[in-house]
Design an enzyme around this catalytic site. Sequence first.
Site, PDB file in Angstrom:
ATOM      1  N   GLU A   1      39.810  34.241  40.566  1.00  0.00           N
ATOM      2  CA  GLU A   1      39.539  34.708  41.921  1.00  0.00           C
ATOM      3  C   GLU A   1      39.451  33.542  42.898  1.00  0.00           C
ATOM      4  O   GLU A   1      39.008  32.460  42.522  1.00  0.00           O
ATOM      5  CB  GLU A   1      38.216  35.496  41.931  1.00  0.00           C
ATOM      6  CG  GLU A   1      38.242  36.729  41.052  1.00  0.00           C
ATOM      7  CD  GLU A   1      36.915  37.483  41.063  1.00  0.00           C
ATOM      8  OE1 GLU A   1      35.961  37.034  41.744  1.00  0.00           O
ATOM      9  OE2 GLU A   1      36.828  38.529  40.392  1.00  0.00           O
TER      10      GLU A   1
ATOM     11  N   ARG B   1      33.431  41.276  34.857  1.00  0.00           N
ATOM     12  CA  ARG B   1      34.158  40.070  35.222  1.00  0.00           C
ATOM     13  C   ARG B   1      35.607  40.275  34.805  1.00  0.00           C
ATOM     14  O   ARG B   1      35.887  40.959  33.814  1.00  0.00           O
ATOM     15  CB  ARG B   1      33.586  38.826  34.531  1.00  0.00           C
ATOM     16  CG  ARG B   1      32.235  38.378  35.070  1.00  0.00           C
ATOM     17  CD  ARG B   1      32.341  37.848  36.495  1.00  0.00           C
ATOM     18  NE  ARG B   1      31.083  37.323  37.007  1.00  0.00           N
ATOM     19  CZ  ARG B   1      30.179  38.043  37.672  1.00  0.00           C
ATOM     20  NH1 ARG B   1      30.385  39.336  37.880  1.00  0.00           N
ATOM     21  NH2 ARG B   1      29.068  37.482  38.113  1.00  0.00           N
TER      22      ARG B   1
ATOM     23  N   HIS C   1      35.800  41.710  44.821  1.00  0.00           N
ATOM     24  CA  HIS C   1      34.537  41.355  44.157  1.00  0.00           C
ATOM     25  C   HIS C   1      33.349  41.619  45.098  1.00  0.00           C
ATOM     26  O   HIS C   1      32.563  40.723  45.414  1.00  0.00           O
ATOM     27  CB  HIS C   1      34.549  39.897  43.703  1.00  0.00           C
ATOM     28  CG  HIS C   1      33.575  39.619  42.599  1.00  0.00           C
ATOM     29  ND1 HIS C   1      33.767  38.627  41.675  1.00  0.00           N
ATOM     30  CD2 HIS C   1      32.382  40.196  42.270  1.00  0.00           C
ATOM     31  CE1 HIS C   1      32.747  38.598  40.819  1.00  0.00           C
ATOM     32  NE2 HIS C   1      31.896  39.555  41.177  1.00  0.00           N
TER      33      HIS C   1
END
Length: 313
Positions: free
Chosen positions: A261, A232, A279
């Site tokens: 994000e 993360r 991602h």
Amino acid sequence: MSRPRLLVMSEAIEKLVRPPETEFDIVRLEGVGDRDAFLRQHGAGIAAALTSGVERFDQARFDLLPDLRLIATITAGVSGIDLVAAAARGIAVTNAGDLNAGDVADFAVTLMLAHAREVVANDRWVREDRWPEARRRPARSIATHRVGIVGLGHIGQAIAARLAPFGCEIAWWGPRPKPEAPWPRFDSLDELAAWATILIVAARGDDSTRGLVTRDVIEALGPEGLIVNVSRGFVIDEPAMIAALKDRRLGGAALDVFDREPIKGSDWAEVPNVLMAPHVAGVTHEAFAAVFAGALDNIRRHFAGQPLLRRLA
């Protein structure tokens, strides 16, 4: 017989997992403005929740869900869930576990190889018609690298297994020793970073790992070092990493995740030597099918009184 009440945090999750309305009384939060106010009025009787892992489940929200006994997460990360508070209340938490670990590991190694062998820069060199003028400088052989893996869970182990055939040295650090692991464990993350030429971050993303990769760790990796992150974004001190890249105190970064994000890519235009992805490490057809089916399976197991799989709390 009444159907068990299932809280679904978003329309997107419902479309992906597709819990049947013939089995569950679905409570939807999509489009709800004040979610806490809504749950204060409608939270009683909700026995399970389906989430992506980033939505907030803390002590205050648990107070609004007095009958909640399961949180089923479709991802490996559970950054929005207070696991300690959940355990104290007898609320089980499940995640994707190892269901998408192989695909995430594949992508981590892909990022590492692409950056270390300068795949994007070589592509640009050809497209810009620079090949007839000169060859690019040679890259370093992958076999000469020392790869440090941060977190030797399902993903970390899969990364190490994929890297072993390349012939590079592999070591790791995590909060708990794993005597069965065939790779050496460093006593501290700082020591691992000082030894490594490439640091791959695969630690679980929750409050316990927030800011784990500090400024000191980044400095220890150094101006020739590469950091790869498939955990993360918040696991790394992102401002410290950006500053180190700009000052050339860190050699490079290959990032699938970011602190906030989605990012605006143009904001990173002045940050050198970064390879970025949106991602997607665990985004494959096969992984999606497995994690969505796995979450629904755990919900069904819960209401059938069967043992849960990939349980965190």
